[in-house]
Design a protein around this motif. Sequence first.
Motif, PDB file in Angstrom:
ATOM      1  N   ALA A 129      13.179   0.629   0.383  1.00 42.68           N
ATOM      2  CA  ALA A 129      14.617   0.678   0.646  1.00 42.68           C
ATOM      3  C   ALA A 129      14.919   1.293   2.010  1.00 42.68           C
ATOM      4  N   SER A 130      14.080   2.221   2.464  1.00 37.52           N
ATOM      5  CA  SER A 130      14.297   2.858   3.770  1.00 37.52           C
ATOM      6  C   SER A 130      14.197   1.838   4.893  1.00 37.52           C
ATOM      7  N   PRO A 159       8.149   5.518  -9.948  1.00 38.37           N
ATOM      8  CA  PRO A 159       8.520   4.236  -9.336  1.00 38.37           C
ATOM      9  C   PRO A 159       9.742   4.333  -8.431  1.00 38.37           C
ATOM     10  N   PHE A 160      10.684   5.221  -8.767  1.00 36.68           N
ATOM     11  CA  PHE A 160      11.863   5.378  -7.912  1.00 36.68           C
ATOM     12  C   PHE A 160      11.470   5.899  -6.537  1.00 36.68           C
ATOM     13  N   PHE A 161      10.589   6.889  -6.503  1.00 39.96           N
ATOM     14  CA  PHE A 161      10.147   7.431  -5.231  1.00 39.96           C
ATOM     15  C   PHE A 161       9.501   6.340  -4.379  1.00 39.96           C
ATOM     16  N   GLY A 162       8.594   5.571  -4.975  1.00 40.79           N
ATOM     17  CA  GLY A 162       7.935   4.505  -4.227  1.00 40.79           C
ATOM     18  C   GLY A 162       8.922   3.474  -3.710  1.00 40.79           C
ATOM     19  N   GLN A 163       9.879   3.106  -4.541  1.00 34.64           N
ATOM     20  CA  GLN A 163      10.861   2.102  -4.144  1.00 34.64           C
ATOM     21  C   GLN A 163      11.742   2.584  -2.993  1.00 34.64           C
ATOM     22  N   GLN A 177       0.827  -1.211   0.000  1.00 32.83           N
ATOM     23  CA  GLN A 177       0.000   0.000   0.000  1.00 32.83           C
ATOM     24  C   GLN A 177       0.860   1.258   0.000  1.00 32.83           C
ATOM     25  N   SER A 178       2.044   1.174   0.615  1.00 34.96           N
ATOM     26  CA  SER A 178       2.951   2.328   0.634  1.00 34.96           C
ATOM     27  C   SER A 178       3.470   2.634  -0.766  1.00 34.96           C
ATOM     28  N   ARG A 224       3.137  12.167   5.333  1.00 33.92           N
ATOM     29  CA  ARG A 224       4.310  11.303   5.511  1.00 33.92           C
ATOM     30  C   ARG A 224       5.559  12.060   5.051  1.00 33.92           C
ATOM     31  N   VAL A 225       6.699  11.481   5.348  1.00 34.22           N
ATOM     32  CA  VAL A 225       7.957  11.998   4.811  1.00 34.22           C
ATOM     33  C   VAL A 225       8.109  11.476   3.391  1.00 34.22           C
ATOM     34  N   SER A 226       8.591  12.300   2.485  1.00 38.72           N
ATOM     35  CA  SER A 226       8.759  11.861   1.103  1.00 38.72           C
ATOM     36  C   SER A 226       9.756  10.705   1.044  1.00 38.72           C
ATOM     37  N   PRO A 227       9.614   9.801   0.088  1.00 42.58           N
ATOM     38  CA  PRO A 227      10.456   8.600   0.041  1.00 42.58           C
ATOM     39  C   PRO A 227      11.964   8.841   0.011  1.00 42.58           C
ATOM     40  N   PRO A 228      12.501   9.688  -0.882  1.00 47.43           N
ATOM     41  CA  PRO A 228      13.953   9.901  -0.862  1.00 47.43           C
ATOM     42  C   PRO A 228      14.439  10.503   0.454  1.00 47.43           C
ATOM     43  N   LEU A 229      13.641  11.418   1.024  1.00 48.43           N
ATOM     44  CA  LEU A 229      14.008  12.006   2.308  1.00 48.43           C
ATOM     45  C   LEU A 229      13.983  10.952   3.402  1.00 48.43           C
ATOM     46  N   CYS A 230      13.019  10.048   3.339  1.00 49.38           N
ATOM     47  CA  CYS A 230      12.935   8.959   4.320  1.00 49.38           C
ATOM     48  C   CYS A 230      14.193   8.099   4.266  1.00 49.38           C
TER      49      CYS A 230
END
Length: 224
Positions: free
Chosen positions: A143-144, A135-139, A37-38, A57-63
């Motif tokens: 990865a976090s 897709p990179f952001f979601g991934q 879901q994330s 939420r915190v954005s994916p790359p920042l996370c």
Amino acid sequence: MDFIKFIRSLEEFLYEVLTWILFYPRTLWLVALHPIQSLQYSLAEQQDPVEEQYADRVSPPLCLMLTLVIAHMVELAAHIKGVQDVAGPLSIVTGSQQNLLILRSVVYALFPLMFAAEEVRRSGQPLNRTTLRAPFFGQCYLASLFTVFISAAGILAQEPSGEMRGVGFAIFLPATLWYAVIQIRWFRLSYGLTWLRATVTVLVALGKAVAVIFLGALLVGLAA
């Protein structure tokens, strides 16, 4: 007037940083509970205006970056000797804490990058900066959380106690398995792949990321 703008910018920066205290652990918790879901959430957020994205939420790359910073701080607090102690050409990159963080960010970001590239390929779209972004952001979310466990395993593996090293190894294997299984489920759900094709796709993406890391290390070693 410029001073007022500076104060307002400082206020926004302070507010943004303080919100990380709330939203960073919340983001990791939601990724742990609902990884698929994330990924879907991140894809949906990419359709919103930039100023409205990831409001809760915190954005994916920042996370991912915050995870690496925290892991690095824990490593320093535990007095773990890392790659910053390496001599030779690599010391140019790892000679400062900032450079070391950049290096680790690139290494860990290779995994979401390779999986995102596979997603673009499976979607039939041309591979470019635009199609790769969502897709990179979601991934980066997956990865976090993966980085949390891998970093913990790496810290424990460097402890002098044999028991702690065993715990580190015990963390590494389930974390890697979790990461792979979630990726397989994601490719099956999103692209209608069979279990076999999804598994091969995930192994290929993992292999590419590891190969790039290994090649980089090899080139540095040859330059020594």
